[in-house]
Design an enzyme around this catalytic site. Sequence first.
Site, PDB file in Angstrom:
ATOM      1  N   THR A   1       0.832  -1.203   0.000  1.00 13.18           N
ATOM      2  CA  THR A   1       0.000   0.000   0.000  1.00 13.18           C
ATOM      3  C   THR A   1       0.867   1.253   0.000  1.00 13.18           C
ATOM      4  O   THR A   1       0.580   2.210  -0.722  1.00 13.18           O
ATOM      5  CB  THR A   1      -0.946  -0.006   1.208  1.00 13.18           C
ATOM      6  OG1 THR A   1      -1.680  -1.238   1.224  1.00 13.18           O
ATOM      7  CG2 THR A   1      -1.924   1.146   1.134  1.00 13.18           C
ATOM      8  N   ASP A   2       1.914   1.253   0.800  1.00  8.50           N
ATOM      9  CA  ASP A   2       2.864   2.373   0.796  1.00  8.50           C
ATOM     10  C   ASP A   2       3.384   2.649  -0.604  1.00  8.50           C
ATOM     11  O   ASP A   2       3.352   3.780  -1.105  1.00  8.50           O
ATOM     12  CB  ASP A   2       4.065   2.049   1.697  1.00  8.50           C
ATOM     13  CG  ASP A   2       3.834   2.437   3.147  1.00  8.50           C
ATOM     14  OD1 ASP A   2       2.846   3.133   3.443  1.00  8.50           O
ATOM     15  OD2 ASP A   2       4.661   2.044   3.989  1.00  8.50           O
TER      16      ASP A   2
END
Length: 354
Positions: A121-122
């Site tokens: 997600t980062d």
Amino acid sequence: MWQTGDAQSSAYFATINRNKRSLTLNLKRPEARDILLGLIRRADVVVDNFVPGKLDELRIGFEDMKSVKPDIIHASISGYGATGPYSKRAGYDVIAAAEAGLLHITGEPKGRPMKPGVGLTDMCTGLYLHGAILAALRARDVTGQGQQVDTSLFETQVSLLANVAMSWLNVGQEAQRWGTAHPSIVPYDCFKTADAYFVVGAVNDRQFASLCRLLHLEDLVKDKRFVDNGSRVKNRQILGDILDATFSERNTADWMARFEGSGMPYGPINTMEKVFSHPQTIARDMIHTVVDESAKSGKLHVLGRHAGIPVKFSKDKPSIRSRAPRLGEHTEAVLTEIGFTQDDIVRLGKDGVV
């Protein structure tokens, strides 16, 4: 943590901060604010990951940036975005992955939810913002105006739900965990071999027939339980047990040799050692070595080997020019470039500005 020259650095920090320089500023000091605005005056894009509203409190928000650089692009990443009831919450990869659904669909069907092995997600949020910045720069070419670009870990992960989101939004179908299997295509999974794991899929009846021939299981093609994909989905556990037993009879190398040239989608689940010795990894220049100029005796930086750049250009060759910086490593150099004298820099250090 690994020792890198005279400081410590993590592998994660090293991989996401290569090709960057590090300047430290105490943004609570007026002189530091002036230095930052001076840097913005020379910039095209400013990227921040502060909690929304913090830069405005420090008087270095978008309006302040525009006062010195009217066409600046200000791009922000936060946990939940600049508006909404969660906007002031801090953001972390695994929390966004949990709250925005990724962990709900990741893991074995009867097991606990699992996060991916990397900060997916980062990194995807950074990739989304990268494309948005380029779009904002292109818009500036047309309009001459800068703008703010705002995204978040939460919104990225909601977007990455893709077809799973569509199934819920349009037909109310709740998602579930499938491990490496596919919810609507069978077989499409990983199977344990005699020594590792092997991934294979049969996305249509023709491929299923090919798979059965390769496994010497031709009788399955006419078996009513597996005659078409709908039947195979209904009887996925029975078929899975048969395929598990068959794949376990040989090692992965044997199956690779048998599937070679078959046209089937297949491949081994590789360890890191096998990934970075893979012939395609080598052929596509996916390992780069960066020399640490601060290392003694000309030795290579202990974290000097990096995964390469995954996009190739026909005319230009992107490169990993430098390792990740140490905190404040380039403060003096950057200040010198924008006109500060050595005496100025010493004073700023003594005053706690840098």
